[in-house]
Design a protein around this motif. Structure first.
Motif, PDB file in Angstrom:
ATOM      1  N   VAL B  20     -14.758  13.926 -17.735  1.00 51.98           N
ATOM      2  CA  VAL B  20     -14.831  12.701 -16.921  1.00 51.98           C
ATOM      3  C   VAL B  20     -13.918  11.621 -17.506  1.00 51.98           C
ATOM      4  N   ALA B  21     -13.891  11.525 -18.844  1.00 50.87           N
ATOM      5  CA  ALA B  21     -13.010  10.523 -19.479  1.00 50.87           C
ATOM      6  C   ALA B  21     -11.543  10.828 -19.136  1.00 50.87           C
ATOM      7  N   LEU B  22     -11.203  12.105 -19.132  1.00 50.90           N
ATOM      8  CA  LEU B  22      -9.830  12.490 -18.787  1.00 50.90           C
ATOM      9  C   LEU B  22      -9.517  12.139 -17.331  1.00 50.90           C
ATOM     10  N   GLN B  23     -10.499  12.383 -16.491  1.00 51.57           N
ATOM     11  CA  GLN B  23     -10.337  12.046 -15.067  1.00 51.57           C
ATOM     12  C   GLN B  23     -10.117  10.533 -14.903  1.00 51.57           C
ATOM     13  N   ILE B  24     -10.895   9.763 -15.647  1.00 54.12           N
ATOM     14  CA  ILE B  24     -10.755   8.301 -15.582  1.00 54.12           C
ATOM     15  C   ILE B  24      -9.378   7.897 -16.108  1.00 54.12           C
ATOM     16  N   ALA B  25      -8.942   8.545 -17.186  1.00 51.41           N
ATOM     17  CA  ALA B  25      -7.637   8.216 -17.770  1.00 51.41           C
ATOM     18  C   ALA B  25      -6.517   8.478 -16.760  1.00 51.41           C
ATOM     19  N   LEU B  26      -6.569   9.633 -16.119  1.00 51.63           N
ATOM     20  CA  LEU B  26      -5.517   9.952 -15.138  1.00 51.63           C
ATOM     21  C   LEU B  26      -5.588   8.994 -13.953  1.00 51.63           C
ATOM     22  N   ALA B  27      -6.818   8.725 -13.499  1.00 53.52           N
ATOM     23  CA  ALA B  27      -6.989   7.807 -12.360  1.00 53.52           C
ATOM     24  C   ALA B  27      -6.394   6.442 -12.703  1.00 53.52           C
ATOM     25  N   LEU B  28      -6.679   5.973 -13.907  1.00 53.55           N
ATOM     26  CA  LEU B  28      -6.170   4.649 -14.308  1.00 53.55           C
ATOM     27  C   LEU B  28      -4.643   4.663 -14.373  1.00 53.55           C
ATOM     28  N   ALA B  29      -4.097   5.692 -15.017  1.00 48.70           N
ATOM     29  CA  ALA B  29      -2.637   5.744 -15.192  1.00 48.70           C
ATOM     30  C   ALA B  29      -1.930   5.763 -13.833  1.00 48.70           C
ATOM     31  N   ILE B  30      -2.420   6.593 -12.927  1.00 51.87           N
ATOM     32  CA  ILE B  30      -1.746   6.709 -11.624  1.00 51.87           C
ATOM     33  C   ILE B  30      -2.032   5.479 -10.760  1.00 51.87           C
ATOM     34  N   ALA B  31      -3.291   5.047 -10.757  1.00 50.73           N
ATOM     35  CA  ALA B  31      -3.659   3.918  -9.893  1.00 50.73           C
ATOM     36  C   ALA B  31      -2.916   2.642 -10.289  1.00 50.73           C
ATOM     37  N   VAL B  32      -2.822   2.397 -11.586  1.00 51.84           N
ATOM     38  CA  VAL B  32      -2.174   1.164 -12.044  1.00 51.84           C
ATOM     39  C   VAL B  32      -0.685   1.156 -11.673  1.00 51.84           C
ATOM     40  N   ASN B  33      -0.030   2.280 -11.884  1.00 54.53           N
ATOM     41  CA  ASN B  33       1.394   2.338 -11.539  1.00 54.53           C
ATOM     42  C   ASN B  33       1.599   2.299 -10.024  1.00 54.53           C
ATOM     43  N   SER B  34       0.690   2.930  -9.297  1.00 55.77           N
ATOM     44  CA  SER B  34       0.782   2.877  -7.832  1.00 55.77           C
ATOM     45  C   SER B  34       0.607   1.442  -7.353  1.00 55.77           C
ATOM     46  N   LEU B  35      -0.384   0.770  -7.951  1.00 61.21           N
ATOM     47  CA  LEU B  35      -0.626  -0.621  -7.555  1.00 61.21           C
ATOM     48  C   LEU B  35       0.600  -1.487  -7.849  1.00 61.21           C
ATOM     49  N   PHE B  36       1.203  -1.224  -8.992  1.00 60.02           N
ATOM     50  CA  PHE B  36       2.396  -1.990  -9.369  1.00 60.02           C
ATOM     51  C   PHE B  36       3.510  -1.786  -8.340  1.00 60.02           C
ATOM     52  N   ILE B  37       3.681  -0.542  -7.909  1.00 60.98           N
ATOM     53  CA  ILE B  37       4.720  -0.252  -6.903  1.00 60.98           C
ATOM     54  C   ILE B  37       4.354  -0.908  -5.574  1.00 60.98           C
ATOM     55  N   ILE B  38       3.080  -0.851  -5.219  1.00 65.86           N
ATOM     56  CA  ILE B  38       2.639  -1.482  -3.960  1.00 65.86           C
ATOM     57  C   ILE B  38       2.946  -2.980  -3.982  1.00 65.86           C
ATOM     58  N   VAL B  39       2.588  -3.613  -5.092  1.00 69.19           N
ATOM     59  CA  VAL B  39       2.812  -5.065  -5.179  1.00 69.19           C
ATOM     60  C   VAL B  39       4.299  -5.387  -5.072  1.00 69.19           C
ATOM     61  N   GLN B  40       5.123  -4.547  -5.717  1.00 68.77           N
ATOM     62  CA  GLN B  40       6.575  -4.773  -5.608  1.00 68.77           C
ATOM     63  C   GLN B  40       7.036  -4.654  -4.160  1.00 68.77           C
ATOM     64  N   ARG B  41       6.524  -3.625  -3.477  1.00 70.07           N
ATOM     65  CA  ARG B  41       6.908  -3.415  -2.079  1.00 70.07           C
ATOM     66  C   ARG B  41       6.432  -4.578  -1.209  1.00 70.07           C
ATOM     67  N   LEU B  42       5.212  -5.041  -1.485  1.00 68.12           N
ATOM     68  CA  LEU B  42       4.691  -6.155  -0.679  1.00 68.12           C
ATOM     69  C   LEU B  42       5.497  -7.420  -0.930  1.00 68.12           C
ATOM     70  N   GLU B  43       5.892  -7.615  -2.181  1.00 70.37           N
ATOM     71  CA  GLU B  43       6.732  -8.785  -2.489  1.00 70.37           C
ATOM     72  C   GLU B  43       8.047  -8.688  -1.723  1.00 70.37           C
ATOM     73  N   LEU B  44       8.565  -7.466  -1.652  1.00 70.09           N
ATOM     74  CA  LEU B  44       9.817  -7.229  -0.927  1.00 70.09           C
ATOM     75  C   LEU B  44       9.645  -7.577   0.559  1.00 70.09           C
ATOM     76  N   LEU B  45       8.520  -7.104   1.102  1.00 71.95           N
ATOM     77  CA  LEU B  45       8.282  -7.298   2.536  1.00 71.95           C
ATOM     78  C   LEU B  45       8.003  -8.761   2.876  1.00 71.95           C
ATOM     79  N   ASN B  46       7.317  -9.428   1.967  1.00 76.11           N
ATOM     80  CA  ASN B  46       6.846 -10.779   2.305  1.00 76.11           C
ATOM     81  C   ASN B  46       7.723 -11.905   1.759  1.00 76.11           C
ATOM     82  N   ARG B  47       8.840 -11.567   1.125  1.00 74.24           N
ATOM     83  CA  ARG B  47       9.673 -12.639   0.555  1.00 74.24           C
ATOM     84  C   ARG B  47      10.394 -13.399   1.688  1.00 74.24           C
TER      85      ARG B  47
END
Lengths: 245, 401
Positions: B20-47
């Protein structure tokens, strides 16, 4: 120490109502060693559960160590169990992932005692049951008799007013059973009141007094007559002086 | 708090907790980077795009060989468009902003490809270009109509004047004043900077220098020219219809292909970014959901497998709250182990993404946010089994089966 008056306890399902205790009355004096006997299904375990505040009852009254505990709330019952009652179970009920020291520590942690005092109490209790050298052992590394002695240490470490034992030798061979019983007698001689539920007449004979339960009622009851036995106090760290936290 | 015995217990039966800890680790690693990309894309769209995206439209057409009159025909069309009700201004363009297609060149502050160099996305516009785009002129002046002319096809001639965006001016001249300065093309031909506009996103919104834009006073070549028209707010759709009708009535050797609003064109360009945003958001939701299920599953299994232990704990004095706390603390320890490993994995993944796809580096506060979210999710997922555990009767302790 323990006084039950007309206690009634029934288990109900949609189709059935089973009366486990009917007008159950029993008085156990301080320092007694009482054996509660009876055939299977007679209500012994229900009595133990009610006496140990593990279950509520429907009617009647129950005074423990001078206090009416009949209608306490869940948290208050937990507190009474933690501070005034020690349990010894037939299957020992040790936590397999915890070593001997941590198993004995379980009730003390729930009492929020300081670490130093806990350590002192655990050391004294383990010393008393002869397992001081096994503190880092897991239950799986101990024999059945040793596991039951750890359970006794766990019960004693909290310095209970009442020790409730549920078939304490039921899972042990005769040699280990004798050792455990000797230990219980020793503890009783130190002043701890013991109520032991058993269906083994041999075992019951070692108690001061036998109380027979059939169909949820006491059928053979004799009032306690104090003997002249010397009462030796428990290890000071376990007894915690005269005060009980 | 019962951390020590819980830790000992976890150490002795680590498999489920580790998974479960490994699952959480992978979820965090992927989710955080995905969120970062999403925010960049949203900044691009909304600038701020600079161009008046909501009120402008593009008329695409093709000249008919042998019949198209060139610059006069385009001037005629622009005049008609400018005269339509609700139209603010119209210009020819060589490319459409935010369309994904355009032209770029390198400009220098000294001849001979010397001095500061700027890679610039340029638009060929008439003297109405600034108005038609809806840009704000902040320094200098607009093109004079006499400066605007058609350049020979395939020639190497440069323009005499340019208007730069602030970003382009900063790229070339840093913080020095740019108006009046000279820029040079790669052949060393000079052009004077006559004006600065506040800002404009050019043809390629995803380009990291998308704001480096220059306007050239040029009538675009008919092979690539389109008309770019700005209407008054709220009157774009009517103006588009009127433009199509009016241009259709003029027979000057060109065929109108389509009339499209700029927001439609921009949306097509941004479609991939929007799709990626949705896709990554779904991935994050799934990862968090699966992580929550893992935590729920582990906690439920532990409660089921330890019913007797729970009963014993209750029998020796644990309150219901103590039992809830026990399972929440145990779950918190597992989650925290996963979060710690996940933070390291997230940084490594972020580094790899940054180097491989030239993305910005992952900001650390995303890790903090991700850890907080996972702690919250894990707490919520463990709460139901923990409360179920608290309902275990202490009488379970005396049951022999």
């Amino acid at each position: 120490m323990l006084e039950m008056q007309n206690v009634t306890k029934a288990y109900r399902t949609d189709l059935l109502e089973t009366h486990a205790l009917r007008e159950f009355s029993l008085k156990v004096e301080k320092g007694e060693f009482v054996a509660v006997t009876g055939p299977s299904g007679s209500g012994k375990t229900t009595f133990l559960n009610v006496a140990g505040l593990l279950e509520t009852f429907d009617s009647g009254s129950y005074r423990l160590d001078g206090e009416d505990v009949s209608r306490l709330g869940d948290d208050a019952r937990s507190q009474v169990r933690n501070r005034r009652i020690g349990f010894i179970f037939q299957s020992f009920n040790l936590i397999p992932d915890l070593d001997v020291f941590d198993n004995v520590d379980v009730p003390l942690r729930y009492r929020r005692l300081p670490a130093a005092e806990r350590r002192e109490r655990i050391d004294a209790a383990l010393e008393l049951v002869g397992l001081a050298s096994r503190r880092k052992h897991l239950p799986s590394q101990l024999s059945g008799g040793q596991q039951q002695r750890v359970a006794i240490a766990r019960a004693l470490a909290g310095d209970p007013a009442l020790l409730l034992a549920d078939e304490p030798t039921g899972n042990l061979d005769s040699l280990m059973a004798r050792q455990v019983l000797d230990l219980l007698e020793q503890i009783n001689e130190m002043g701890t009141t013991i109520v032991m539920v058993t269906h083994d007449p041999e075992l019951a004979r070692r108690a001061h007094r036998n109380v027979q339960v059939i169909d949820g009622q006491v059928t053979d009851y004799k009032p306690y007559e104090p003997s002249s036995a010397t009462v030796t106090p428990l290890h000071p760290a376990v007894a915690g002086g005269a005060s009980r936290a | 708090m019962d951390i020590k015995p819980i830790l000992s217990s976890l150490r002795r039966s680590p498999t489920g907790a580790l998974l479960v800890a490994l699952q959480i680790a992978l979820a965090l690693a992927i989710a955080v980077n995905s969120l970062f990309i999403i925010v960049q894309r949203l900044e691009l769209l909304n600038r701020d795009h600079g161009v008046d995206v909501e009120n402008t439209f593009v008329v695409s057409w093709v000249p008919v060989a042998g019949r198209f009159a060139g610059e006069p025909a385009m001037r005629e069309d622009l005049q008609v468009l400018a005269g339509l009700p609700g139209v603010v201004a119209a210009t020819t363009v060589n490319a459409v902003p935010l369309s994904g297609g355009g032209s770029s060149t390198s400009l220098y502050t000294q001849p001979g490809e010397k001095g500061q160099r700027g890679d610039i996305n340029y638009f060929a516009v008439t003297e109405r270009g600034i108005e038609a785009f809806g840009l704000e002129l902040v320094e200098g002046r607009n093109f004079d109509a006499t400066t605007v002319r058609k350049l020979p096809r395939n020639g190497s001639e440069f323009v005499p004047e340019v208007i730069l965006t602030r970003a382009a001016a900063k790229e070339l001249f840093k913080d020095e004043p740019a108006v009046g300065r000279t820029v040079y093309d790669s052949l060393g031909q000079p052009a004077t900077v006559v004006g600065i506009v506040a800002g404009m996103i050019g043809s390629w919104p995803s380009w990291d220098q998308a704001g480096n834009v220059a306007l050239f006073p040029v009538i675009a070549d008919e092979q690539q020219a389109r008309y770019f028209v700005r209407a008054l707010p709220g009157r774009r759709d009517a103006a588009m219809k009127a433009a199509e009708d009016a241009l259709g009535r003029i027979d000057n050797g060109r065929v109108i292909l389509r009339v499209r609003p700029l927001d439609y064109i921009a949306a097509s360009t941004y479609a991939d970014d929007q799709a990626m945003t949705v896709y990554l958001a779904v991935v994050i939701a799934l990862l968090l959901g699966v992580a929550a299920l893992g935590i729920f599953g582990l906690a439920s299994f532990n409660v089921g497998a330890r019913t007797k232990q729970i009963g014993t704990r209750r029998a020796v004095g644990a309150r219901r709250l103590d039992i809830v706390r026990h399972f929440l603390v145990e779950n918190w320890l597992v989650t925290t182990a996963g979060v710690v490993v996940g933070c390291v994995l997230a940084l490594l993944l972020g580094l790899w993404l940054s180097e491989t796809f030239e993305l910005p580096r992952l900001k650390l506060y995303y890790l903090v946010a991700g850890a907080l979210v996972l702690w919250g999710v894990s707490l919520a997922a463990a709460l139901v089994p923990a409360r179920r555990a608290a309902r275990v009767s202490p009488a379970v302790a005396t049951r022999t089966v």
